[in-house]
Design an enzyme around this catalytic site. Structure first.
Site, short mmCIF file in Angstrom:
data_model
loop_
_atom_site.label_atom_id
_atom_site.label_comp_id
_atom_site.label_asym_id
_atom_site.label_seq_id
_atom_site.Cartn_x
_atom_site.Cartn_y
_atom_site.Cartn_z
N GLY A 45 -30.69 -25.35 -16.40
CA GLY A 45 -31.33 -24.50 -15.39
C GLY A 45 -32.65 -25.13 -14.97
O GLY A 45 -33.58 -24.45 -14.54
N ALA A 46 -32.69 -26.46 -15.09
CA ALA A 46 -33.95 -27.21 -14.96
C ALA A 46 -34.57 -27.15 -13.57
O ALA A 46 -35.76 -27.44 -13.40
CB ALA A 46 -33.71 -28.67 -15.35
N GLY A 48 -34.62 -24.39 -11.74
CA GLY A 48 -35.00 -23.01 -11.45
C GLY A 48 -36.49 -22.76 -11.61
O GLY A 48 -37.24 -23.65 -12.04
N ARG A 49 -36.89 -21.53 -11.28
CA ARG A 49 -38.32 -21.17 -11.39
C ARG A 49 -38.81 -21.37 -12.83
O ARG A 49 -39.87 -21.94 -13.06
CB ARG A 49 -38.52 -19.71 -10.96
CG ARG A 49 -38.39 -19.48 -9.47
CD ARG A 49 -38.59 -18.00 -9.12
NE ARG A 49 -37.47 -17.20 -9.54
CZ ARG A 49 -36.42 -16.88 -8.77
NH1 ARG A 49 -36.39 -17.28 -7.51
NH2 ARG A 49 -35.43 -16.15 -9.23
N GLY A 113 -33.70 -18.06 -22.60
CA GLY A 113 -34.60 -17.12 -21.94
C GLY A 113 -33.89 -16.26 -20.92
O GLY A 113 -34.44 -15.27 -20.44
N THR A 115 -31.64 -13.53 -19.17
CA THR A 115 -31.47 -12.11 -19.54
C THR A 115 -30.00 -11.69 -19.41
O THR A 115 -29.13 -12.51 -19.16
CB THR A 115 -32.34 -11.25 -18.62
OG1 THR A 115 -32.14 -11.68 -17.28
CG2 THR A 115 -33.80 -11.38 -18.98
N HIS A 172 -41.08 -6.28 -10.88
CA HIS A 172 -40.85 -7.72 -10.77
C HIS A 172 -40.82 -8.20 -9.33
O HIS A 172 -40.69 -7.41 -8.39
CB HIS A 172 -39.53 -8.10 -11.44
CG HIS A 172 -39.62 -8.19 -12.94
ND1 HIS A 172 -39.55 -7.08 -13.75
CD2 HIS A 172 -39.79 -9.25 -13.77
CE1 HIS A 172 -39.67 -7.45 -15.02
NE2 HIS A 172 -39.82 -8.76 -15.06
N LYS A 176 -35.62 -11.53 -8.26
CA LYS A 176 -34.95 -11.32 -9.55
C LYS A 176 -33.57 -10.69 -9.31
O LYS A 176 -33.44 -9.73 -8.56
CB LYS A 176 -35.82 -10.40 -10.43
CG LYS A 176 -35.25 -10.14 -11.81
CD LYS A 176 -36.27 -9.50 -12.72
CE LYS A 176 -35.69 -9.14 -14.07
NZ LYS A 176 -35.11 -10.30 -14.78
N GLY A 182 -34.52 -7.65 -18.72
CA GLY A 182 -34.13 -7.77 -20.12
C GLY A 182 -35.23 -7.23 -21.03
O GLY A 182 -34.95 -6.63 -22.07
N1 LIG Z 1 -37.34 -14.70 -21.43
C1 LIG Z 1 -38.36 -14.81 -20.58
O1 LIG Z 1 -39.55 -14.83 -20.96
C2 LIG Z 1 -38.06 -14.92 -19.12
C3 LIG Z 1 -39.08 -15.16 -18.19
C4 LIG Z 1 -38.75 -15.30 -16.86
C5 LIG Z 1 -37.43 -15.23 -16.47
N2 LIG Z 1 -36.46 -14.98 -17.40
C6 LIG Z 1 -35.06 -14.96 -17.07
O2 LIG Z 1 -34.62 -16.30 -16.94
C7 LIG Z 1 -33.52 -16.37 -16.03
C8 LIG Z 1 -33.84 -17.40 -14.95
O3 LIG Z 1 -34.89 -16.95 -14.16
P1 LIG Z 1 -35.46 -17.86 -12.97
O4 LIG Z 1 -36.48 -17.05 -12.29
O5 LIG Z 1 -35.79 -19.20 -13.48
O6 LIG Z 1 -34.15 -17.96 -12.05
P2 LIG Z 1 -33.80 -19.09 -10.96
O7 LIG Z 1 -32.75 -18.50 -10.10
O8 LIG Z 1 -35.05 -19.61 -10.35
O9 LIG Z 1 -33.19 -20.29 -11.84
C9 LIG Z 1 -31.91 -20.30 -12.36
C10 LIG Z 1 -31.43 -21.74 -12.36
O10 LIG Z 1 -30.19 -21.80 -13.04
C11 LIG Z 1 -29.35 -22.68 -12.33
N3 LIG Z 1 -27.97 -22.45 -12.68
C12 LIG Z 1 -27.12 -21.51 -12.18
N4 LIG Z 1 -25.91 -21.64 -12.75
C13 LIG Z 1 -26.00 -22.68 -13.62
C14 LIG Z 1 -25.08 -23.29 -14.51
N5 LIG Z 1 -23.81 -22.86 -14.61
N6 LIG Z 1 -25.51 -24.32 -15.28
C15 LIG Z 1 -26.77 -24.78 -15.17
N7 LIG Z 1 -27.69 -24.23 -14.35
C16 LIG Z 1 -27.30 -23.20 -13.59
C17 LIG Z 1 -29.68 -22.41 -10.87
O11 LIG Z 1 -29.24 -23.46 -10.02
C18 LIG Z 1 -31.19 -22.29 -10.94
O12 LIG Z 1 -31.81 -23.55 -10.79
C19 LIG Z 1 -33.32 -14.94 -15.51
O13 LIG Z 1 -32.34 -14.30 -16.28
C20 LIG Z 1 -34.67 -14.29 -15.77
O14 LIG Z 1 -34.61 -12.91 -15.93
C21 LIG Z 1 -36.77 -14.81 -18.69
O1 LIG Z 2 -38.79 -13.14 -13.58
C1 LIG Z 2 -37.87 -12.71 -14.29
O2 LIG Z 2 -36.69 -12.66 -13.90
C2 LIG Z 2 -38.18 -12.23 -15.65
N1 LIG Z 2 -37.20 -11.92 -16.42
C3 LIG Z 2 -37.30 -11.47 -17.75
C4 LIG Z 2 -36.76 -10.07 -17.89
O3 LIG Z 2 -35.80 -9.73 -17.19
O4 LIG Z 2 -37.27 -9.32 -18.73
C5 LIG Z 2 -38.69 -11.62 -18.33
C6 LIG Z 2 -39.76 -11.38 -17.35
C7 LIG Z 2 -39.58 -12.21 -16.11
#
Ligand SMILES: NC(=O)c1ccc[n+]([C@@H]2O[C@H](COP(=O)([O-])OP(=O)(O)OC[C@H]3O[C@@H](n4cnc5c(N)ncnc54)[C@H](O)[C@@H]3O)[C@@H](O)[C@H]2O)c1
Ligand SMILES: O=C(O)C1=N[C@H](C(=O)O)CCC1
Length: 287
Positions: A45-46, A48-49, A113, A115, A172, A176, A182
């Site tokens: 997911g490199a 992504g955000r 990470g 969700t 958020h 999202k 999560g």
């Molecule tokens: N645990 C935490 O602290 C935390 C913090 C922020 C976000 N998140 C969660 O992380 C996840 C990603 O958030 P984001 O904002 O980076 O999303 P995003 O959409 O910016 O990034 C997701 C990435 O995954 C890639 N992707 C999709 N399918 C894929 C596959 N099969 N194999 C490899 N890569 C694939 C996409 O192309 C994209 O680059 C969400 O579930 C979000 O809720 C968790």
């Molecule tokens: O930006 C997001 O998407 C986030 N996802 C996680 C969640 O669903 O709890 C953590 C916070 C940011």
């Protein structure tokens, strides 16, 4: 120096990274530990955000090095125990389980990470880990890697037995894809468990008609989701008794807030002392 600052000193290159605006500039990496064993980290997911921040954080930290940076369409089979110690997975809820199961079968440890984890999905991870090719393999999943959110979750569990009412509001960015967050789901589950352990009954609620305004009910706790341009990741836990209220609020204004927690998880998992499935960064903190 307080506990989280210790982590920040180990990742002190963040400020350098931000002020020098060197995201994606490989040549600007800080000097790595000379001679010390580096933790080889692959990111799924490199692009992504979150994933792109993790790539920067792994490049910036003194004790980690980037192995592979994969995104949608790339072959996960490229990741092996020979080239990778720990995989960090930040994708989307619809693909994360499949990725994690595949990576476990390939013999690598995974920090997740993404969700969208249900008990059924977690059971699938446990079952796959039980048949993993390497002994003591780990999967670590964190609903939230920010210390503010982890502590808010912890404080909510401490407060829960003392209040008649409890509700969770998460707020958020509008890009999202999942709701509720999560983190909010996890917080609600923790509050419900703490209430149950304290012998509390259901939260009081006289609502007779509800078109959805009362939110999703997670183990008896109402969870509300707001999506608003300008926000990043925020959570408010409201507790109420007759004549009083407690509000616990955590705000992540910038995704960099998640990076010390991600690196902490990578370091902990790489020690090999957390076999099986672990959920929640609180397991790695002295709370
Ligand atoms: N645990 C935490 O602290 C935390 C913090 C922020 C976000 N998140 C969660 O992380 C996840 C990603 O958030 P984001 O904002 O980076 O999303 P995003 O959409 O910016 O990034 C997701 C990435 O995954 C890639 N992707 C999709 N399918 C894929 C596959 N099969 N194999 C490899 N890569 C694939 C996409 O192309 C994209 O680059 C969400 O579930 C979000 O809720 C968790
Ligand atoms: O930006 C997001 O998407 C986030 N996802 C996680 C969640 O669903 O709890 C953590 C916070 C940011």
């Amino acid at each position: 120096m307080h506990k989280w600052n210790t982590l920040w000193t180990r990742t002190r290159d963040f400020e350098h990274m931000r002020t020098a605006n060197v995201r994606h500039a490989q040549h600007a990496r800080p000097r790595k530990h000379q001679g010390a064993a580096m933790i080889k980290v692959s990111v799924v997911g490199a692009k992504g955000r979150m994933g792109s921040h993790v790539v920067d954080a792994v490049n910036a930290a003194a004790d980690t090095e980037l192995a592979l940076a994969l995104d949608a369409g790339d072959d996960l089979a490229a990741i092996t125990p020979e080239n990778t110690d720990v995989v960090v997975e930040f994708t989307v809820p619809s693909v994360s389980l499949g990725n994690v199961l595949a990576l476990v079968k390939q013999g690598v440890d995974v920090v997740v990470g993404t969700t969208g984890w249900t008990e059924e999905k977690l059971d699938q991870v446990r079952a796959t880990l039980a048949a993993a090719p390497r002994e003591g393999q780990s999967v670590f999943i964190a609903p939230n890697f920010a210390i503010s959110a982890v502590l808010a979750d912890h404080f909510a569990k401490v407060a829960a037995p003392y209040f008649e009412s409890a509700e969770v509001i998460e707020l958020h960015h509008p890009t999202k894809v999942d709701a509720p967050s999560g983190t909010a789901f996890h917080t609600a589950q923790g509050i419900a468990e703490a209430r149950k352990a304290a012998g509390l009954g259901p939260v009081p609620d006289a609502t007779e008609t509800d078109g959805g305004s009362r939110g999703q009910v997670v183990d008896g706790i109402h969870v509300h989701a707001v999506r608003l341009r300008g926000l990043n990741a925020h959570e408010e836990v409201l507790f109420g008794n007759s004549g009083e209220q407690l509000t616990i609020r955590a705000d992540s204004f910038d995704r960099i807030s998640f990076m010390p927690g991600v690196l902490l998880a990578v370091r902990k998992v790489s020690t090999g002392t957390y076999p099986g499935l672990t959920v929640g960064l609180d397991h790695f903190l002295d709370l």
